[in-house]
Design a protein around this motif. Structure first.
Motif, PDB file in Angstrom:
ATOM      1  N   MET A   1       0.835  -1.196   0.000  1.00 30.01           N
ATOM      2  CA  MET A   1       0.000   0.000   0.000  1.00 30.01           C
ATOM      3  C   MET A   1       0.876   1.255   0.000  1.00 30.01           C
ATOM      4  O   MET A   1       0.596   2.206  -0.719  1.00 30.01           O
ATOM      5  CB  MET A   1      -0.921  -0.041   1.216  1.00 30.01           C
ATOM      6  N   ARG A   2       1.936   1.231   0.816  1.00 36.34           N
ATOM      7  CA  ARG A   2       2.817   2.402   0.876  1.00 36.34           C
ATOM      8  C   ARG A   2       3.526   2.646  -0.447  1.00 36.34           C
ATOM      9  O   ARG A   2       3.718   3.789  -0.853  1.00 36.34           O
ATOM     10  CB  ARG A   2       3.839   2.250   1.990  1.00 36.34           C
ATOM     11  N   ALA A   3       3.918   1.583  -1.094  1.00 30.50           N
ATOM     12  CA  ALA A   3       4.616   1.743  -2.376  1.00 30.50           C
ATOM     13  C   ALA A   3       3.697   2.392  -3.408  1.00 30.50           C
ATOM     14  O   ALA A   3       4.096   3.313  -4.119  1.00 30.50           O
ATOM     15  CB  ALA A   3       5.122   0.394  -2.875  1.00 30.50           C
ATOM     16  N   ALA A   4       2.457   1.923  -3.475  1.00 28.45           N
ATOM     17  CA  ALA A   4       1.487   2.523  -4.404  1.00 28.45           C
ATOM     18  C   ALA A   4       1.190   3.955  -3.992  1.00 28.45           C
ATOM     19  O   ALA A   4       1.086   4.847  -4.840  1.00 28.45           O
ATOM     20  CB  ALA A   4       0.209   1.688  -4.440  1.00 28.45           C
ATOM     21  N   ARG A   5       1.062   4.186  -2.698  1.00 30.17           N
ATOM     22  CA  ARG A   5       0.812   5.549  -2.198  1.00 30.17           C
ATOM     23  C   ARG A   5       1.909   6.492  -2.650  1.00 30.17           C
ATOM     24  O   ARG A   5       1.635   7.598  -3.129  1.00 30.17           O
ATOM     25  CB  ARG A   5       0.723   5.536  -0.672  1.00 30.17           C
ATOM     26  N   ASP A   6       3.151   6.059  -2.532  1.00 33.83           N
ATOM     27  CA  ASP A   6       4.267   6.932  -2.906  1.00 33.83           C
ATOM     28  C   ASP A   6       4.264   7.263  -4.393  1.00 33.83           C
ATOM     29  O   ASP A   6       4.598   8.381  -4.783  1.00 33.83           O
ATOM     30  CB  ASP A   6       5.597   6.297  -2.497  1.00 33.83           C
ATOM     31  N   VAL A   7       3.855   6.306  -5.227  1.00 33.31           N
ATOM     32  CA  VAL A   7       3.789   6.570  -6.672  1.00 33.31           C
ATOM     33  C   VAL A   7       2.703   7.598  -6.972  1.00 33.31           C
ATOM     34  O   VAL A   7       2.932   8.571  -7.687  1.00 33.31           O
ATOM     35  CB  VAL A   7       3.564   5.268  -7.472  1.00 33.31           C
ATOM     36  N   PHE A   8       1.508   7.392  -6.425  1.00 33.74           N
ATOM     37  CA  PHE A   8       0.425   8.359  -6.633  1.00 33.74           C
ATOM     38  C   PHE A   8       0.794   9.724  -6.051  1.00 33.74           C
ATOM     39  O   PHE A   8       0.509  10.760  -6.647  1.00 33.74           O
ATOM     40  CB  PHE A   8      -0.873   7.885  -5.980  1.00 33.74           C
ATOM     41  N   TRP A   9       1.416   9.727  -4.895  1.00 33.05           N
ATOM     42  CA  TRP A   9       1.775  10.960  -4.213  1.00 33.05           C
ATOM     43  C   TRP A   9       2.793  11.745  -5.024  1.00 33.05           C
ATOM     44  O   TRP A   9       2.723  12.961  -5.121  1.00 33.05           O
ATOM     45  CB  TRP A   9       2.338  10.618  -2.847  1.00 33.05           C
ATOM     46  N   GLU A  10       3.725  11.046  -5.625  1.00 33.74           N
ATOM     47  CA  GLU A  10       4.763  11.717  -6.407  1.00 33.74           C
ATOM     48  C   GLU A  10       4.271  12.184  -7.771  1.00 33.74           C
ATOM     49  O   GLU A  10       4.593  13.278  -8.223  1.00 33.74           O
ATOM     50  CB  GLU A  10       5.959  10.796  -6.591  1.00 33.74           C
ATOM     51  N   HIS A  11       3.454  11.359  -8.436  1.00 37.41           N
ATOM     52  CA  HIS A  11       3.087  11.638  -9.823  1.00 37.41           C
ATOM     53  C   HIS A  11       1.655  12.135 -10.015  1.00 37.41           C
ATOM     54  O   HIS A  11       1.336  12.654 -11.081  1.00 37.41           O
ATOM     55  CB  HIS A  11       3.282  10.383 -10.683  1.00 37.41           C
ATOM     56  N   GLY A  12       0.794  11.950  -9.022  1.00 35.15           N
ATOM     57  CA  GLY A  12      -0.621  12.278  -9.184  1.00 35.15           C
ATOM     58  C   GLY A  12      -1.364  11.098  -9.791  1.00 35.15           C
ATOM     59  O   GLY A  12      -0.768  10.181 -10.346  1.00 35.15           O
ATOM     60  N   TYR A  13      -2.660  11.154  -9.681  1.00 34.53           N
ATOM     61  CA  TYR A  13      -3.479  10.050 -10.179  1.00 34.53           C
ATOM     62  C   TYR A  13      -3.362   9.894 -11.694  1.00 34.53           C
ATOM     63  O   TYR A  13      -3.066   8.825 -12.208  1.00 34.53           O
ATOM     64  CB  TYR A  13      -4.949  10.262  -9.777  1.00 34.53           C
ATOM     65  N   GLY A  41      -9.836   2.115  -7.939  1.00 36.40           N
ATOM     66  CA  GLY A  41     -10.038   1.387  -6.693  1.00 36.40           C
ATOM     67  C   GLY A  41      -8.780   1.359  -5.842  1.00 36.40           C
ATOM     68  O   GLY A  41      -8.832   1.516  -4.612  1.00 36.40           O
ATOM     69  N   LEU A  42      -7.630   1.171  -6.484  1.00 37.40           N
ATOM     70  CA  LEU A  42      -6.364   1.211  -5.773  1.00 37.40           C
ATOM     71  C   LEU A  42      -6.118   2.610  -5.212  1.00 37.40           C
ATOM     72  O   LEU A  42      -5.707   2.760  -4.062  1.00 37.40           O
ATOM     73  CB  LEU A  42      -5.208   0.789  -6.694  1.00 37.40           C
ATOM     74  N   PHE A  43      -6.399   3.641  -6.000  1.00 35.79           N
ATOM     75  CA  PHE A  43      -6.213   5.009  -5.545  1.00 35.79           C
ATOM     76  C   PHE A  43      -7.075   5.301  -4.316  1.00 35.79           C
ATOM     77  O   PHE A  43      -6.621   5.931  -3.359  1.00 35.79           O
ATOM     78  CB  PHE A  43      -6.521   5.997  -6.667  1.00 35.79           C
ATOM     79  N   GLU A  44      -8.308   4.843  -4.329  1.00 30.49           N
ATOM     80  CA  GLU A  44      -9.188   5.047  -3.175  1.00 30.49           C
ATOM     81  C   GLU A  44      -8.639   4.350  -1.938  1.00 30.49           C
ATOM     82  O   GLU A  44      -8.656   4.910  -0.837  1.00 30.49           O
ATOM     83  CB  GLU A  44     -10.598   4.590  -3.500  1.00 30.49           C
ATOM     84  N   ALA A  45      -8.129   3.124  -2.112  1.00 26.66           N
ATOM     85  CA  ALA A  45      -7.530   2.416  -0.982  1.00 26.66           C
ATOM     86  C   ALA A  45      -6.282   3.139  -0.481  1.00 26.66           C
ATOM     87  O   ALA A  45      -6.043   3.248   0.725  1.00 26.66           O
ATOM     88  CB  ALA A  45      -7.190   0.979  -1.386  1.00 26.66           C
ATOM     89  N   VAL A  46      -5.493   3.646  -1.407  1.00 25.65           N
ATOM     90  CA  VAL A  46      -4.272   4.373  -1.064  1.00 25.65           C
ATOM     91  C   VAL A  46      -4.606   5.653  -0.302  1.00 25.65           C
ATOM     92  O   VAL A  46      -3.962   5.966   0.707  1.00 25.65           O
ATOM     93  CB  VAL A  46      -3.451   4.675  -2.339  1.00 25.65           C
ATOM     94  N   THR A  47      -5.586   6.417  -0.758  1.00 25.92           N
ATOM     95  CA  THR A  47      -5.917   7.668  -0.058  1.00 25.92           C
ATOM     96  C   THR A  47      -6.476   7.375   1.332  1.00 25.92           C
ATOM     97  O   THR A  47      -6.178   8.105   2.275  1.00 25.92           O
ATOM     98  CB  THR A  47      -6.882   8.562  -0.863  1.00 25.92           C
ATOM     99  N   GLN A  48      -7.238   6.300   1.469  1.00 25.55           N
ATOM    100  CA  GLN A  48      -7.728   5.934   2.805  1.00 25.55           C
ATOM    101  C   GLN A  48      -6.556   5.532   3.698  1.00 25.55           C
ATOM    102  O   GLN A  48      -6.496   5.914   4.870  1.00 25.55           O
ATOM    103  CB  GLN A  48      -8.759   4.812   2.733  1.00 25.55           C
ATOM    104  N   HIS A  49      -5.617   4.799   3.141  1.00 25.81           N
ATOM    105  CA  HIS A  49      -4.426   4.414   3.893  1.00 25.81           C
ATOM    106  C   HIS A  49      -3.640   5.656   4.317  1.00 25.81           C
ATOM    107  O   HIS A  49      -3.155   5.744   5.448  1.00 25.81           O
ATOM    108  CB  HIS A  49      -3.555   3.484   3.036  1.00 25.81           C
ATOM    109  N   TYR A  50      -3.518   6.626   3.423  1.00 27.92           N
ATOM    110  CA  TYR A  50      -2.833   7.885   3.741  1.00 27.92           C
ATOM    111  C   TYR A  50      -3.549   8.603   4.884  1.00 27.92           C
ATOM    112  O   TYR A  50      -2.913   9.091   5.821  1.00 27.92           O
ATOM    113  CB  TYR A  50      -2.786   8.767   2.491  1.00 27.92           C
TER     114      TYR A  50
END
Length: 176
Positions: A1-13, A41-50
């Motif tokens: 989850m953190r790895a995906a979060r970091d990708v979205f966080w760095e590059h945007g959705y 769906g992954l983005f939603e899970a990532v933002t909830q995790h954040y």
């Protein structure tokens, strides 16, 4: 989850590709789709995790009954530490939720609702912490909420300046 979060966080959705997510998470395309249904769906899970992993620990001390100025000061000092203790790329990411505002707010009602819930939580925590001891808690909570947003936006360009602003706000709150 953190790895995906970091990708979205760095590059945007929108700028995050499935291949970037696969590389970061070491999951296959079918595993990602099987677990989350879609990139969204992954983005939603990532933002909830954040919200749970990053935002929650910062805001929870403000949300405890009886919190006050001391907790607000600690909150802004923790923002200062957050934007300066990370590596340069992480520090300049700002806030994943606020970044989502810029990227998806005009396009997506679901993203707008998620961002609004975040902003409401920050505002409610600050207001509650001010209510017991400060005159005009509404006005001061609004100022502090705007300051928090400004710190996270500034962090994208200049984390050192953002940290200085966070420390200045903490000092101002101590004087109340």
């Amino acid at each position: 989850m953190r790895a995906a979060r970091d990708v979205f966080w760095e590059h945007g959705y929108a700028s995050t590709s499935l291949s970037q997510l696969q590389a970061a998470t070491r999951l296959s395309r079918s595993s990602l789709y099987g677990a989350f249904g879609s990139k969204r769906g992954l983005f939603e899970a990532v933002t909830q995790h954040y919200l749970d992993d990053v935002v929650g620990p910062l805001l929870e001390p403000l949300e405890v009954p009886g919190s006050g100025q001391r907790e607000i000061v600690a909150y802004f000092l923790s923002l200062s530490d957050f934007v300066t203790s990370s590596t340069r790329p992480a520090a300049t990411r700002g806030c994943l939720i606020l970044n989502t505002t810029v990227e998806l707010n005009a396009l997506d009602d679901q993203a707008t609702l998620m961002v609004q819930r975040y902003l409401d939580r920050v505002d409610a925590a600050l207001f509650a912490a001010l209510s017991a001891t400060i005159s005009d808690p509404r006005g001061k909570a609004d100022i502090l909420s705007a300051g928090q947003l400004g710190i996270m936006v500034t962090a994208r360009l200049d984390p050192i300046r953002a940290a200085a602003v966070a420390r200045a706000i903490a000092a101002e709150v101590q004087s109340w």
